[in-house]
Design an enzyme around this catalytic site. Sequence first.
Site, PDB file in Angstrom:
ATOM      1  N   CYS A   1     -46.189   3.284 -67.328  1.00 11.62           N
ATOM      2  CA  CYS A   1     -46.498   3.597 -65.932  1.00 11.62           C
ATOM      3  C   CYS A   1     -45.309   4.188 -65.184  1.00 11.62           C
ATOM      4  O   CYS A   1     -45.350   4.339 -63.972  1.00 11.62           O
ATOM      5  CB  CYS A   1     -47.008   2.357 -65.192  1.00 11.62           C
ATOM      6  SG  CYS A   1     -45.814   1.011 -65.115  1.00 11.62           S
TER       7      CYS A   1
ATOM      8  N   HIS B   1     -47.623   7.366 -43.077  1.00 13.54           N
ATOM      9  CA  HIS B   1     -49.083   7.447 -42.983  1.00 13.54           C
ATOM     10  C   HIS B   1     -49.539   8.812 -42.499  1.00 13.54           C
ATOM     11  O   HIS B   1     -50.589   9.302 -42.903  1.00 13.54           O
ATOM     12  CB  HIS B   1     -49.606   6.344 -42.052  1.00 13.54           C
ATOM     13  CG  HIS B   1     -49.924   5.075 -42.772  1.00 13.54           C
ATOM     14  ND1 HIS B   1     -49.721   3.842 -42.220  1.00 13.54           N
ATOM     15  CD2 HIS B   1     -50.418   4.861 -44.012  1.00 13.54           C
ATOM     16  CE1 HIS B   1     -50.096   2.909 -43.091  1.00 13.54           C
ATOM     17  NE2 HIS B   1     -50.510   3.503 -44.183  1.00 13.54           N
TER      18      HIS B   1
END
Length: 569
Positions: free
Chosen positions: A502, A189
């Site tokens: 993808c 993060h």
Amino acid sequence: MNNEISLSGSPGSSGIIIGKISLYRREDTAVSSEEIDDGEIDLQIEKFNRAREKAMLGLEELLGEQDDETVIELINTQIEMINDPDLRQRVEMEISKNNQPADSAIHTVFGEYLDVLKQNQDDVLLDRSVDITDIRDRLIQFVNHHFSKAQIEENTILVAGELSPREVIEFSDANIKGIIMGRGGKTSHAAIIARSMGIPTVVGLKKGADAIDDGKEVVLDGNTGKVIVNPMKSTRQKYEKLIEQQLKHQAEMEAFCGEPNETSDDYSFTLRANIEFAEELDSVKKCRAEGIGLLRTESIYLQREHFGDLRMQETFYKAILEGTKPHPVTIRLFDAGGDKFFKRSQKEQNPFLGWRGIRMLLDEEKLLKNQLKAILKTAGCFPGRLRVLVPMVSTLEEVLEVKRLMADVRNELKEEGIAVDEQLPFGVMVEVPSVALQAEVFAGHTDFLSIGTNDLTQYTLAVDRGNELISDLYDQRHPAVWQLIKHVSEAAKKKYIPLAVCGELASDPVSACCLMGMGISELSMSTSAIPAVKKMLRTHSLTEMKQLMKNTLKSETVDDVNRIFSKWE
């Protein structure tokens, strides 16, 4: 005289910066070691709950100062963790049943969560442990009324062993120019927040980090993961030129992102993003992606196995849909192998050929139905914008069983009076050769197909893509892979259903042109790849791309394909 020292880490957030260092060392959090008397239990529980309230207020105050959606979403996630009723109950039980003081009880309960993450030896999970450790330490600090705020010099490059997202946000107030972390990865993060804020970052700089001292000048290259301490004049001048080129390139790419998605002869194409975190939404907007072609959902289970619930899933999905209006979002069902699933104790010899994807989900029916419920409820709030994608399918029976369960969940929700999207598109990942070869059959039972070239290559070539001993055999440009993609493309056309790619192949600009030549006009990739792919597609005509495709399909070896592609470039 200080000698120039070159160190290597991994890219965390792109960009090059030159500046002076500020070192940050997080202070260890001490906890009580003695048990408490029964008469102190209520007081310690009260201390814990006051700490929770103060930590919440601190985060809410930080939240009020933000206008970046990525940062806001992350702070909200931390607030949800602190608010989690299971967490509160377990700490209170540790105090009342085991006579632990509040700080020790917090340390014990969070320690159990952290042990689970560390046992999995997964880089993404280990990165998430930093977030949980930060919340633990903040709660303990509030219990003990002991705080120490680090002071760093403004406009410097911050060096730390590891950083929590809260620390990155707080240090950004000092206008830090860059970040160097000894631990952590690109998916941490802290790195995601740094990318959102445009702060060049290098992570995983384990070896030689002790050569970086306060006040020293360094070159930080977030594009390559290189850090140069005490750069010589010639080195400095070299990187100053690279910084100029970088700024020019960014301006050019931003200009390309604003152009229409059309080939040079006016045929349209669609470029979507592959993401896993709400923190990536800013990047999605910057590159003008037309929605999300692949939303990975593993993190909401693996990261929050003990914190998570249905409401948190819905909050996550809604945040993605709100942040991508008015474009579609394709949610891939939880796709993790037996080696990553918390409740699985048996070790598999080859997890990539084992209990993963839909195989695991069908065995864990409650888990699957819970996710389908969250997706269907979210789809009811955003009709026409959501698609569900099933991973690691190898048999038609798996598809039929998932569709049956989805119908059951849909009926349950309707009986409860909850709105659902009756036309929610249902798709399958084509990543196993059995599905590619039977593509027309699968196309008859689905609303769309999406080719995952990473696993399709792995299974077609019988090459474990994580095995360094045979890594040179793993090549997504292999002629066999192209033949299978062509077969799937023709099957989708026969059944008149949409087909997307993808996998990593879509992010290779020349391969993207070859896919377009096959008639596959919907491609999904990492946001960083979109500008270069878009530039290549806009530069060439569909006629040229069809010829590229024909030449590629005639190839017998990877070298043949590479020669064709090198001429194209």
